[in-house]
Design a protein around this motif. Structure first.
Motif, PDB file in Angstrom:
ATOM      1  N   PHE A 145       0.831  -1.205   0.000  1.00 30.62           N
ATOM      2  CA  PHE A 145       0.000   0.000   0.000  1.00 30.62           C
ATOM      3  C   PHE A 145       0.869   1.260   0.000  1.00 30.62           C
ATOM      4  O   PHE A 145       1.915   1.310   0.648  1.00 30.62           O
ATOM      5  CB  PHE A 145      -0.933   0.007   1.211  1.00 30.62           C
ATOM      6  CG  PHE A 145      -1.925  -1.118   1.202  1.00 30.62           C
ATOM      7  CD1 PHE A 145      -3.100  -1.022   0.480  1.00 30.62           C
ATOM      8  CD2 PHE A 145      -1.668  -2.290   1.913  1.00 30.62           C
ATOM      9  CE1 PHE A 145      -4.007  -2.064   0.465  1.00 30.62           C
ATOM     10  CE2 PHE A 145      -2.565  -3.335   1.896  1.00 30.62           C
ATOM     11  CZ  PHE A 145      -3.744  -3.220   1.169  1.00 30.62           C
ATOM     12  N   LEU A 177     -13.340  -1.935  -9.065  1.00 30.20           N
ATOM     13  CA  LEU A 177     -13.854  -1.178  -7.927  1.00 30.20           C
ATOM     14  C   LEU A 177     -14.427   0.173  -8.342  1.00 30.20           C
ATOM     15  O   LEU A 177     -15.363   0.675  -7.732  1.00 30.20           O
ATOM     16  CB  LEU A 177     -12.737  -0.944  -6.906  1.00 30.20           C
ATOM     17  CG  LEU A 177     -12.343  -2.125  -6.007  1.00 30.20           C
ATOM     18  CD1 LEU A 177     -11.087  -1.785  -5.228  1.00 30.20           C
ATOM     19  CD2 LEU A 177     -13.472  -2.498  -5.066  1.00 30.20           C
ATOM     20  N   PHE A 184     -14.495   2.296  -0.146  1.00 27.47           N
ATOM     21  CA  PHE A 184     -13.122   2.447  -0.599  1.00 27.47           C
ATOM     22  C   PHE A 184     -12.945   3.765  -1.346  1.00 27.47           C
ATOM     23  O   PHE A 184     -12.021   4.526  -1.108  1.00 27.47           O
ATOM     24  CB  PHE A 184     -12.733   1.290  -1.528  1.00 27.47           C
ATOM     25  CG  PHE A 184     -12.502  -0.008  -0.820  1.00 27.47           C
ATOM     26  CD1 PHE A 184     -11.862  -0.047   0.409  1.00 27.47           C
ATOM     27  CD2 PHE A 184     -12.909  -1.200  -1.387  1.00 27.47           C
ATOM     28  CE1 PHE A 184     -11.639  -1.248   1.066  1.00 27.47           C
ATOM     29  CE2 PHE A 184     -12.690  -2.405  -0.745  1.00 27.47           C
ATOM     30  CZ  PHE A 184     -12.053  -2.422   0.487  1.00 27.47           C
ATOM     31  N   GLU A 193      -4.675   5.177  -4.043  1.00 27.54           N
ATOM     32  CA  GLU A 193      -4.111   3.852  -4.338  1.00 27.54           C
ATOM     33  C   GLU A 193      -4.396   3.412  -5.776  1.00 27.54           C
ATOM     34  O   GLU A 193      -3.671   2.595  -6.336  1.00 27.54           O
ATOM     35  CB  GLU A 193      -4.677   2.813  -3.360  1.00 27.54           C
ATOM     36  CG  GLU A 193      -4.347   3.051  -1.900  1.00 27.54           C
ATOM     37  CD  GLU A 193      -2.921   2.658  -1.546  1.00 27.54           C
ATOM     38  OE1 GLU A 193      -2.188   2.188  -2.451  1.00 27.54           O
ATOM     39  OE2 GLU A 193      -2.542   2.815  -0.379  1.00 27.54           O
ATOM     40  N   PHE A 195      -6.644   1.400  -6.981  1.00 28.27           N
ATOM     41  CA  PHE A 195      -6.912  -0.026  -7.137  1.00 28.27           C
ATOM     42  C   PHE A 195      -8.115  -0.245  -8.043  1.00 28.27           C
ATOM     43  O   PHE A 195      -9.058   0.541  -8.061  1.00 28.27           O
ATOM     44  CB  PHE A 195      -7.182  -0.679  -5.781  1.00 28.27           C
ATOM     45  CG  PHE A 195      -5.960  -0.777  -4.904  1.00 28.27           C
ATOM     46  CD1 PHE A 195      -4.772  -1.293  -5.398  1.00 28.27           C
ATOM     47  CD2 PHE A 195      -6.002  -0.362  -3.583  1.00 28.27           C
ATOM     48  CE1 PHE A 195      -3.649  -1.387  -4.591  1.00 28.27           C
ATOM     49  CE2 PHE A 195      -4.891  -0.455  -2.768  1.00 28.27           C
ATOM     50  CZ  PHE A 195      -3.708  -0.964  -3.276  1.00 28.27           C
ATOM     51  N   TYR A 198     -10.335  -6.499  -7.008  1.00 30.37           N
ATOM     52  CA  TYR A 198     -10.420  -6.725  -5.558  1.00 30.37           C
ATOM     53  C   TYR A 198     -11.013  -8.101  -5.270  1.00 30.37           C
ATOM     54  O   TYR A 198     -11.944  -8.552  -5.938  1.00 30.37           O
ATOM     55  CB  TYR A 198     -11.305  -5.650  -4.922  1.00 30.37           C
ATOM     56  CG  TYR A 198     -11.643  -5.890  -3.466  1.00 30.37           C
ATOM     57  CD1 TYR A 198     -10.743  -5.565  -2.464  1.00 30.37           C
ATOM     58  CD2 TYR A 198     -12.876  -6.436  -3.097  1.00 30.37           C
ATOM     59  CE1 TYR A 198     -11.062  -5.773  -1.120  1.00 30.37           C
ATOM     60  CE2 TYR A 198     -13.197  -6.643  -1.764  1.00 30.37           C
ATOM     61  CZ  TYR A 198     -12.285  -6.309  -0.777  1.00 30.37           C
ATOM     62  OH  TYR A 198     -12.600  -6.531   0.537  1.00 30.37           O
ATOM     63  N   GLU A 214      -7.756  -9.729   2.018  1.00 29.61           N
ATOM     64  CA  GLU A 214      -8.145  -8.817   0.953  1.00 29.61           C
ATOM     65  C   GLU A 214      -7.007  -8.699  -0.057  1.00 29.61           C
ATOM     66  O   GLU A 214      -5.846  -8.521   0.325  1.00 29.61           O
ATOM     67  CB  GLU A 214      -8.475  -7.434   1.510  1.00 29.61           C
ATOM     68  CG  GLU A 214      -9.729  -7.399   2.363  1.00 29.61           C
ATOM     69  CD  GLU A 214     -10.117  -5.980   2.735  1.00 29.61           C
ATOM     70  OE1 GLU A 214     -11.223  -5.560   2.368  1.00 29.61           O
ATOM     71  OE2 GLU A 214      -9.308  -5.299   3.392  1.00 29.61           O
ATOM     72  N   PHE A 216      -5.723  -6.702  -3.615  1.00 29.49           N
ATOM     73  CA  PHE A 216      -5.928  -5.514  -4.434  1.00 29.49           C
ATOM     74  C   PHE A 216      -4.938  -5.501  -5.600  1.00 29.49           C
ATOM     75  O   PHE A 216      -3.782  -5.904  -5.444  1.00 29.49           O
ATOM     76  CB  PHE A 216      -5.714  -4.233  -3.615  1.00 29.49           C
ATOM     77  CG  PHE A 216      -6.619  -4.093  -2.419  1.00 29.49           C
ATOM     78  CD1 PHE A 216      -7.816  -3.402  -2.509  1.00 29.49           C
ATOM     79  CD2 PHE A 216      -6.266  -4.640  -1.191  1.00 29.49           C
ATOM     80  CE1 PHE A 216      -8.645  -3.263  -1.404  1.00 29.49           C
ATOM     81  CE2 PHE A 216      -7.084  -4.500  -0.080  1.00 29.49           C
ATOM     82  CZ  PHE A 216      -8.279  -3.807  -0.193  1.00 29.49           C
ATOM     83  N   HIS A 217      -5.411  -5.004  -6.759  1.00 28.53           N
ATOM     84  CA  HIS A 217      -4.522  -4.882  -7.919  1.00 28.53           C
ATOM     85  C   HIS A 217      -4.882  -3.618  -8.686  1.00 28.53           C
ATOM     86  O   HIS A 217      -6.068  -3.277  -8.803  1.00 28.53           O
ATOM     87  CB  HIS A 217      -4.662  -6.118  -8.818  1.00 28.53           C
ATOM     88  CG  HIS A 217      -3.556  -6.254  -9.819  1.00 28.53           C
ATOM     89  ND1 HIS A 217      -2.222  -6.250  -9.466  1.00 28.53           N
ATOM     90  CD2 HIS A 217      -3.575  -6.385 -11.179  1.00 28.53           C
ATOM     91  CE1 HIS A 217      -1.480  -6.393 -10.543  1.00 28.53           C
ATOM     92  NE2 HIS A 217      -2.273  -6.455 -11.591  1.00 28.53           N
ATOM     93  N   ARG A 218      -3.862  -2.947  -9.210  1.00 27.33           N
ATOM     94  CA  ARG A 218      -4.088  -1.668  -9.888  1.00 27.33           C
ATOM     95  C   ARG A 218      -4.364  -1.825 -11.382  1.00 27.33           C
ATOM     96  O   ARG A 218      -4.149  -0.912 -12.161  1.00 27.33           O
ATOM     97  CB  ARG A 218      -2.887  -0.751  -9.650  1.00 27.33           C
ATOM     98  CG  ARG A 218      -2.713  -0.385  -8.182  1.00 27.33           C
ATOM     99  CD  ARG A 218      -1.572   0.594  -7.936  1.00 27.33           C
ATOM    100  NE  ARG A 218      -1.534   0.968  -6.532  1.00 27.33           N
ATOM    101  CZ  ARG A 218      -0.772   0.364  -5.614  1.00 27.33           C
ATOM    102  NH1 ARG A 218       0.013  -0.651  -5.972  1.00 27.33           N
ATOM    103  NH2 ARG A 218      -0.810   0.755  -4.350  1.00 27.33           N
TER     104      ARG A 218
END
Length: 281
Positions: A145, A177, A184, A193, A195, A198, A214, A216-218
């Protein structure tokens, strides 16, 4: 799909990508300095897709050399798949060792999250612990993060995706997301972030929810069945680690309560004896 004539009279180093050309040039120099045989393995983006090739340079008796090229894509893909599976097994082994060797949950969660990030090739991951007394999910550890947005997480069962994962005991997957109305995105820190993909996985051990993993990926995630299965395995390891740590803490608490009860019993006997006459004492 260029015609062969386009490449006639040109050096291979000028036709191939620079790094591949350098490898072949080095192999040619080996042949020129007396080596009888030289191998070069390289990867190319071709009109038909991504391919691996092997070039074999052989020195001839007349002082010249010949280069034979073969497509080794199928072999290389099999090799990479085997290596990937080995890496996954090694990751699970490292988590097992962390669980066995350290009953302190913090370093164990750190090992698990590092492996989750590396093996699933995702940007960030966090583990929320579930307190059965308060019925709250609280942030315990995270990796990848840019901000501290998630470190203050306190969710009730059923609240947001992590809380729903606990309530319904199932995985929640949000492909994008930014296409959803979620807390979020309402957080100014979390918005930084960036992201997109998810996952929220309930961590269940011995039939009880211990927390939530959890992921998370961008970017969008193209997850196949093997990826999803391994994600489930990592979640299972996290659940075991949390359960082991809770068992140890409960054992410590029980021992402390037993010691306290023993001390009070001795103290009670001592007071009872003090009430008797001198001879009995």
């Amino acid at each position: 799909y260029s015609s062969p004539e386009k490449f006639l009279g040109r050096k291979m180093q000028d036709v191939l990508p620079p790094e591949v050309g350098r490898k072949i040039a080095d192999a040619v120099r080996d042949i020129d300095t007396g080596s009888k045989l030289a191998f070069v393995e390289y990867f190319l983006h071709t009109p038909s897709g991504e391919c691996w090739y092997e070039s074999r340079l052989v020195s001839l008796s007349n002082g010249q050399s010949i280069m034979l090229v073969r497509d080794i894509t199928k072999y290389k893909m099999s090799e990479l798949k085997i290596k990937h599976q080995f890496d996954q097994l090694a990751a699970l082994r490292s988590i097992d060792l962390a669980i066995i060797s350290d009953l302190d949950l913090t370093p164990t969660l750190s090992v698990i999250l590092d492996q989750v990030r590396a093996q699933l090739n995702i940007d960030a991951a966090a583990i929320l612990l579930f307190d059965p007394h308060t019925q709250l999910l609280e942030f315990a550890a995270g990796v990848g993060f840019k901000t501290s947005a998630l470190q203050h997480t306190r969710l009730q069962v059923g609240e947001e995706y992590a809380g729903k994962a606990v309530l319904e005991r199932k995985v929640f997957h949000i492909p994008n997301l930014k296409s959803r109305q979620t807390a979020f995105l309402r957080s100014p820190f979390f918005a930084q972030e960036n992201f997109i993909a998810y996952y929220a996985l309930p961590l269940i051990a011995k039939g009880q929810v211990a927390g939530v993993l959890e992921i998370f990926h961008r970017a969008l995630l193209d997850a196949d069945e093997d990826w999803l299965n391994y994600m489930d395995m990592l979640a299972g390891q996290a659940a075991i680690a949390i359960d082991n740590s809770m068992l140890f803490k409960n054992l410590q608490l029980s021992n402390a309560e037993l010691t306290l009860a023993y001390d009070k019993t001795i103290e009670g006997w001592s007071r009872a004896l003090d009430l008797r006459d001198k001879e009995t004492e």
